[in-house]
Design an enzyme around this catalytic site. Structure first.
Site, PDB file in Angstrom:
ATOM      1  N   SER A  14       0.835  -1.196   0.000  1.00  0.00           N
ATOM      2  CA  SER A  14       0.000   0.000   0.000  1.00  0.00           C
ATOM      3  C   SER A  14       0.876   1.255   0.000  1.00  0.00           C
ATOM      4  O   SER A  14       1.653   1.454  -0.932  1.00  0.00           O
ATOM      5  CB  SER A  14      -0.957  -0.044   1.194  1.00  0.00           C
ATOM      6  OG  SER A  14      -1.971   0.920   1.067  1.00  0.00           O
ATOM      7  N   ASP A  18     -10.083  -3.677  -5.408  1.00  0.00           N
ATOM      8  CA  ASP A  18      -9.298  -2.621  -4.775  1.00  0.00           C
ATOM      9  C   ASP A  18      -9.261  -1.417  -5.698  1.00  0.00           C
ATOM     10  O   ASP A  18      -8.966  -1.553  -6.895  1.00  0.00           O
ATOM     11  CB  ASP A  18      -7.873  -3.133  -4.505  1.00  0.00           C
ATOM     12  CG  ASP A  18      -6.975  -2.111  -3.824  1.00  0.00           C
ATOM     13  OD1 ASP A  18      -7.492  -1.080  -3.344  1.00  0.00           O
ATOM     14  OD2 ASP A  18      -5.754  -2.354  -3.767  1.00  0.00           O
ATOM     15  N   HIS A  59      -7.918  -5.081  -1.009  1.00  0.00           N
ATOM     16  CA  HIS A  59      -6.723  -4.384  -0.561  1.00  0.00           C
ATOM     17  C   HIS A  59      -6.265  -4.936   0.791  1.00  0.00           C
ATOM     18  O   HIS A  59      -7.070  -5.151   1.697  1.00  0.00           O
ATOM     19  CB  HIS A  59      -7.034  -2.897  -0.424  1.00  0.00           C
ATOM     20  CG  HIS A  59      -5.852  -2.044  -0.118  1.00  0.00           C
ATOM     21  ND1 HIS A  59      -4.978  -1.604  -1.080  1.00  0.00           N
ATOM     22  CD2 HIS A  59      -5.388  -1.545   1.064  1.00  0.00           C
ATOM     23  CE1 HIS A  59      -4.029  -0.872  -0.531  1.00  0.00           C
ATOM     24  NE2 HIS A  59      -4.258  -0.820   0.776  1.00  0.00           N
TER      25      HIS A  59
END
Length: 330
Positions: A159, A257, A287
């Site tokens: 991320s 995501d 995610h």
């Protein structure tokens, strides 16, 4: 920009989301930063102190706190992996990613350096980015004492940590070093602009169950003291004018995501610039899935893929350009 091939959530992911919904927890963005950090630490649980004999030590390098993990007994040479945790540049820590670091050290027989970079909003860009660069510079200079002089140096992040890994790779190229041999980007933020035009953001960015455009906006606002930095390639790597000459990449995304399409776009850009890249989308999950291997089967598969990639990374020889092979979709 990009196209999203959305299927249905796999049963593990659907059950995980249902349990999260049943807990009726408020969105992190509705909390104070301090409370959001506490929630993230609680979600991570109590990290194991040992996985297959992995040992760790906390220290400061280049004035940045790190935790260095080594399998015991170590088998040299081995890859040196520098791990940048996720958490929107504002949450997360060495502790929240302890289990991931230990799994990589054990599974890939790697020396893992988990980086406690400075967090926003107290320390906006470029503070955390600078910390990551400093640790990579230190690790490259000290390869002989880490994984080995001829062993690969890997940057890895999930991320926002994937954003930092990509940005550090760009910086290292632009600066003529340090030398990075492999970048592994897990569902990375590659365009920090919440208004970025991607089909996956339209498809999933407003789903209240998922990481959303509002979440991305919250994190970006904390990370950047100056909104003009949204176009800085060290903030939004997809904005870089040139993606040539970068370390070999593995990019992993999730089908459900909002960041999915920018990961694929970055892979495509690397290939177009003759930089080696492999790409894998786990179509039916969300995610952050690799952080939940005990709950989501795709998380176990994704973790195994990145471990296998690190374990198979070739030794480095003098003059090796690190881009000797071109890869595609996995």
């Amino acid at each position: 920009m990009g196209q999203t091939n959305v299927k249905i959530l796999d049963s593990d992911t659907a059950a995980f989301l249902a349990a999260a919904h049943a807990a009726d927890a408020p969105p992190l963005r509705s909390l104070s930063v301090a409370d959001a950090r506490r929630v993230i630490h609680q979600m991570a649980g109590s990290p194991p102190t040992h996985i297959d004999g992995v040992k760790s030590v906390d220290q400061q390098v280049a004035e940045v706190p790190v935790r260095i993990y080594r399998p015991a007994p170590p088998i040299a040479p081995c890859a040196t992996v520098i791990l940048f945790h996720g958490g929107g540049w504002a949450l997360g820590s060495i502790e929240t990613h302890d289990a991931m670091a230990r799994a990589i050290a054990a599974g890939a027989n790697a020396c893992v350096i988990s980086v406690g970079y400075r967090l926003a909003p107290e320390n906006p860009f470029p503070a955390g980015f600078d910390d990551c660069c400093a640790v990579v510079r230190w690790a490259d200079a000290g390869r002989a004492e880490l994984g080995g002089l001829d062993a690969p140096l890997v940057v890895l992040g999930d991320s926002a940590g994937g954003n930092l890994a990509a940005a550090v790779s760009l910086w290292a190229r632009d600066s003529g070093g340090p030398s990075i041999d492999l970048q592994i980007l897990l569902y990375p933020v590659l365009d920090a602009d919440p208004e970025g035009n991607f089909a996956s953001r339209t498809a999933h960015g407003d789903d209240p169950r998922l990481f959303s455009r509002k979440d991305l906006a919250w994190f970006s606002e904390m990370y950047l003291a100056d909104g003009r930095d949204l176009v800085n390639p060290y903030v939004s790597p997809l904005r870089a004018e040139n993606l040539g000459g970068l370390p070999r990449a593995l990019i992993i995304t999730a089908g459900f995501d909002l960041l999915c399409d920018e990961g694929r776009a970055y892979h495509d850009g690397l290939i177009a610039a003759d930089s080696a890249s492999a790409y894998r989308c786990f179509d039916s999950t969300i995610h952050g899935f690799i952080s939940f291997p005990d709950h989501i089967s795709a998380g176990r598969e994704g973790l195994a893929l990145l471990v296998e990639t690190i374990a198979a990374a070739p030794m480095v020889t003098a003059g090796d350009a690190s881009n000797e092979a071109r890869s595609g979709l996995i």
